[in-house]
Design a protein around this motif. Structure first.
Motif, mmCIF file in Angstrom:
data_model
loop_
_atom_site.group_PDB
_atom_site.id
_atom_site.type_symbol
_atom_site.label_atom_id
_atom_site.label_comp_id
_atom_site.label_asym_id
_atom_site.label_seq_id
_atom_site.Cartn_x
_atom_site.Cartn_y
_atom_site.Cartn_z
ATOM 1 N N GLU A 146 0.809 -1.215 0.000
ATOM 2 C CA GLU A 146 0.000 0.000 0.000
ATOM 3 C C GLU A 146 0.848 1.273 0.000
ATOM 4 O O GLU A 146 0.340 2.351 -0.315
ATOM 5 C CB GLU A 146 -0.918 -0.002 1.226
ATOM 6 C CG GLU A 146 -1.994 -1.086 1.151
ATOM 7 C CD GLU A 146 -2.724 -1.288 2.464
ATOM 8 O OE1 GLU A 146 -2.376 -0.590 3.454
ATOM 9 O OE2 GLU A 146 -3.624 -2.147 2.515
ATOM 10 N N ALA A 147 2.136 1.159 0.333
ATOM 11 C CA ALA A 147 2.994 2.339 0.455
ATOM 12 C C ALA A 147 3.486 2.853 -0.890
ATOM 13 O O ALA A 147 3.934 4.002 -0.980
ATOM 14 C CB ALA A 147 4.192 2.030 1.351
ATOM 15 N N VAL A 148 3.432 2.003 -1.923
ATOM 16 C CA VAL A 148 4.023 2.380 -3.212
ATOM 17 C C VAL A 148 3.092 2.021 -4.359
ATOM 18 O O VAL A 148 2.151 1.247 -4.202
ATOM 19 C CB VAL A 148 5.389 1.682 -3.419
ATOM 20 C CG1 VAL A 148 6.422 2.206 -2.437
ATOM 21 C CG2 VAL A 148 5.253 0.169 -3.300
ATOM 22 N N SER A 149 3.398 2.592 -5.526
ATOM 23 C CA SER A 149 2.622 2.279 -6.723
ATOM 24 C C SER A 149 3.356 1.314 -7.649
ATOM 25 O O SER A 149 2.788 0.858 -8.645
ATOM 26 C CB SER A 149 2.289 3.569 -7.486
ATOM 27 O OG SER A 149 3.474 4.256 -7.844
ATOM 28 N N ILE A 150 4.613 1.004 -7.352
ATOM 29 C CA ILE A 150 5.375 0.055 -8.152
ATOM 30 C C ILE A 150 5.139 -1.362 -7.620
ATOM 31 O O ILE A 150 4.684 -1.542 -6.492
ATOM 32 C CB ILE A 150 6.882 0.393 -8.137
ATOM 33 C CG1 ILE A 150 7.418 0.405 -6.703
ATOM 34 C CG2 ILE A 150 7.138 1.707 -8.848
ATOM 35 C CD1 ILE A 150 8.919 0.662 -6.608
ATOM 36 N N PRO A 151 5.424 -2.389 -8.419
ATOM 37 C CA PRO A 151 5.198 -3.765 -7.966
ATOM 38 C C PRO A 151 6.053 -4.127 -6.761
ATOM 39 O O PRO A 151 7.221 -3.729 -6.659
ATOM 40 C CB PRO A 151 5.592 -4.601 -9.193
ATOM 41 C CG PRO A 151 5.455 -3.681 -10.360
ATOM 42 C CD PRO A 151 5.831 -2.334 -9.843
ATOM 43 N N VAL A 152 5.447 -4.896 -5.868
ATOM 44 C CA VAL A 152 6.123 -5.413 -4.679
ATOM 45 C C VAL A 152 6.149 -6.934 -4.769
ATOM 46 O O VAL A 152 5.107 -7.562 -4.953
ATOM 47 C CB VAL A 152 5.410 -4.983 -3.388
ATOM 48 C CG1 VAL A 152 6.053 -5.644 -2.167
ATOM 49 C CG2 VAL A 152 5.423 -3.463 -3.242
ATOM 50 N N TYR A 153 7.347 -7.498 -4.631
ATOM 51 C CA TYR A 153 7.516 -8.950 -4.646
ATOM 52 C C TYR A 153 7.946 -9.411 -3.262
ATOM 53 O O TYR A 153 8.974 -8.962 -2.740
ATOM 54 C CB TYR A 153 8.554 -9.364 -5.692
ATOM 55 C CG TYR A 153 8.117 -9.027 -7.102
ATOM 56 C CD1 TYR A 153 7.411 -9.942 -7.864
ATOM 57 C CD2 TYR A 153 8.394 -7.776 -7.652
ATOM 58 C CE1 TYR A 153 6.991 -9.621 -9.148
ATOM 59 C CE2 TYR A 153 7.980 -7.454 -8.930
ATOM 60 C CZ TYR A 153 7.274 -8.380 -9.671
ATOM 61 O OH TYR A 153 6.854 -8.058 -10.935
ATOM 62 N N ALA A 154 7.154 -10.285 -2.676
ATOM 63 C CA ALA A 154 7.460 -10.793 -1.339
ATOM 64 C C ALA A 154 8.648 -11.727 -1.401
ATOM 65 O O ALA A 154 8.843 -12.450 -2.385
ATOM 66 C CB ALA A 154 6.249 -11.525 -0.783
ATOM 67 N N ILE A 155 9.443 -11.741 -0.331
ATOM 68 C CA ILE A 155 10.591 -12.633 -0.256
ATOM 69 C C ILE A 155 10.793 -13.082 1.180
ATOM 70 O O ILE A 155 10.464 -12.358 2.120
ATOM 71 C CB ILE A 155 11.866 -11.940 -0.801
ATOM 72 C CG1 ILE A 155 12.989 -12.950 -1.003
ATOM 73 C CG2 ILE A 155 12.300 -10.784 0.082
ATOM 74 C CD1 ILE A 155 14.184 -12.397 -1.777
ATOM 75 N N ALA A 165 -1.423 -17.320 0.220
ATOM 76 C CA ALA A 165 -1.631 -16.267 1.218
ATOM 77 C C ALA A 165 -0.874 -15.008 0.838
ATOM 78 O O ALA A 165 -1.371 -13.888 0.999
ATOM 79 C CB ALA A 165 -1.189 -16.754 2.596
ATOM 80 N N VAL A 166 0.319 -15.175 0.308
ATOM 81 C CA VAL A 166 1.093 -14.027 -0.167
ATOM 82 C C VAL A 166 0.365 -13.332 -1.310
ATOM 83 O O VAL A 166 0.259 -12.103 -1.357
ATOM 84 C CB VAL A 166 2.501 -14.485 -0.613
ATOM 85 C CG1 VAL A 166 3.219 -13.358 -1.355
ATOM 86 C CG2 VAL A 166 3.319 -14.928 0.593
ATOM 87 N N ALA A 167 -0.173 -14.127 -2.224
ATOM 88 C CA ALA A 167 -0.882 -13.548 -3.371
ATOM 89 C C ALA A 167 -2.086 -12.730 -2.927
ATOM 90 O O ALA A 167 -2.456 -11.743 -3.581
ATOM 91 C CB ALA A 167 -1.315 -14.656 -4.322
ATOM 92 N N SER A 168 -2.700 -13.099 -1.810
ATOM 93 C CA SER A 168 -3.903 -12.412 -1.343
ATOM 94 C C SER A 168 -3.628 -11.017 -0.795
ATOM 95 O O SER A 168 -4.556 -10.240 -0.575
ATOM 96 C CB SER A 168 -4.597 -13.244 -0.259
ATOM 97 O OG SER A 168 -3.869 -13.212 0.965
ATOM 98 N N THR A 169 -2.350 -10.669 -0.572
ATOM 99 C CA THR A 169 -2.016 -9.365 0.009
ATOM 100 C C THR A 169 -1.995 -8.247 -1.014
ATOM 101 O O THR A 169 -1.888 -7.070 -0.649
ATOM 102 C CB THR A 169 -0.627 -9.402 0.672
ATOM 103 O OG1 THR A 169 0.377 -9.600 -0.342
ATOM 104 C CG2 THR A 169 -0.551 -10.511 1.712
ATOM 105 N N GLY A 170 -2.048 -8.585 -2.303
ATOM 106 C CA GLY A 170 -1.911 -7.579 -3.336
ATOM 107 C C GLY A 170 -0.502 -7.471 -3.886
ATOM 108 O O GLY A 170 -0.243 -6.654 -4.774
ATOM 109 N N ALA A 171 0.413 -8.293 -3.364
ATOM 110 C CA ALA A 171 1.775 -8.313 -3.903
ATOM 111 C C ALA A 171 1.732 -8.737 -5.368
ATOM 112 O O ALA A 171 0.897 -9.548 -5.778
ATOM 113 C CB ALA A 171 2.641 -9.275 -3.101
ATOM 114 N N ALA A 172 2.635 -8.193 -6.156
ATOM 115 C CA ALA A 172 2.691 -8.518 -7.581
ATOM 116 C C ALA A 172 3.207 -9.925 -7.827
ATOM 117 O O ALA A 172 2.959 -10.515 -8.880
ATOM 118 C CB ALA A 172 3.571 -7.519 -8.310
ATOM 119 N N GLY A 173 3.932 -10.444 -6.844
ATOM 120 C CA GLY A 173 4.492 -11.772 -7.001
ATOM 121 C C GLY A 173 5.309 -12.142 -5.792
ATOM 122 O O GLY A 173 5.294 -11.454 -4.769
#
Length: 208
Positions: A146-155, A165-173
């Motif tokens: 939510e802090a940025v407009s660019i894609p966020v990839y969880a790691i 569950a990661v996909a459900s957060t809105g992360a791009a990948g």
């Protein structure tokens, strides 16, 4: 809705000399990018490995840390720490795709200000790479998204059991290392992971 992406972060120690062949198989399976991390390699050895990986993975290969190799190898994709980008902000203009590792929402905003095309945010779950440190969790990941407009990839600690569950957060990948470096069928594993994140996925249908 955008397609959830998989990014492979390499660790050749987990798969030996078969890294280029594994990278090629992962690309066939649908992995969007291969970040050649290999932090223990000196630059000449990293360059030699990068040449082999480039031949195997083509334009999905992203170099890590060694910015001077982008021009040498004709690779316009680079991943950096936030600190490295802050020290050398001119690197933004030297590549077409720039990724930055962050560990807080404010760091993600700073990376975006400096021109990052995407950020990797972690570590989300407990992982051997950060032994003894608890994961920051899914709510934290949502805050970064939510802090940025660019894609966020969880790691960090991400695998078949928590990918949805990661996909459900809105992360791009999501970025995966161990699951993709150690599985016996990398192409099939990548396909199965992507299928598991689709709206009609069967959570029990997973290649191990």
């Amino acid at each position: 809705m955008s397609t959830f992406e998989l990014v492979c972060v390499t660790h050749r120690g987990l798969c030996g000399d078969g890294l280029p062949a594994r990278g090629a198989a992962l690309c066939r399976g649908g992995v969007s990018r291969i970040i050649l991390r290999e932090k223990d390699l000196p630059e000449p050895d990293y360059q030699a490995l990068a040449r082999r990986m480039l031949a195997a993975c083509g334009d999905r290969l992203v170099l890590h840390h060694f910015s001077a190799l982008c021009a040498k190898l004709g690779v316009s994709r680079l991943h950096l720490s936030l600190g490295a980008l802050e020290q050398s902000p001119a690197l933004r203009a030297q590549v077409e795709l720039l990724g930055v590792s962050v560990h807080a929402p404010e760091e993600a905003r700073r990376a975006q200000e400096l021109g990052a095309d995407y950020v990797t945010a972690g570590h989300v779950f407990a992982t051997d790479c950060k032994r003894g440190l608890p994961g920051r969790g899914l709510d934290w990941l949502r805050q970064v998204v939510e802090a940025v407009s660019i894609p966020v990839y969880a790691i960090g600690g991400i695998g078949p059991d928590n990918l949805s569950a990661v996909a459900s957060t809105g992360a791009a990948g999501a970025c995966l290392m161990s699951a993709l470096m150690t599985c016996p069928q990398p192409e099939a594993m990548a396909r199965a992971l992507l299928d598991a994140c689709s709206p009609c996925a069967d959570p029990g249908d997973m290649v191990q």
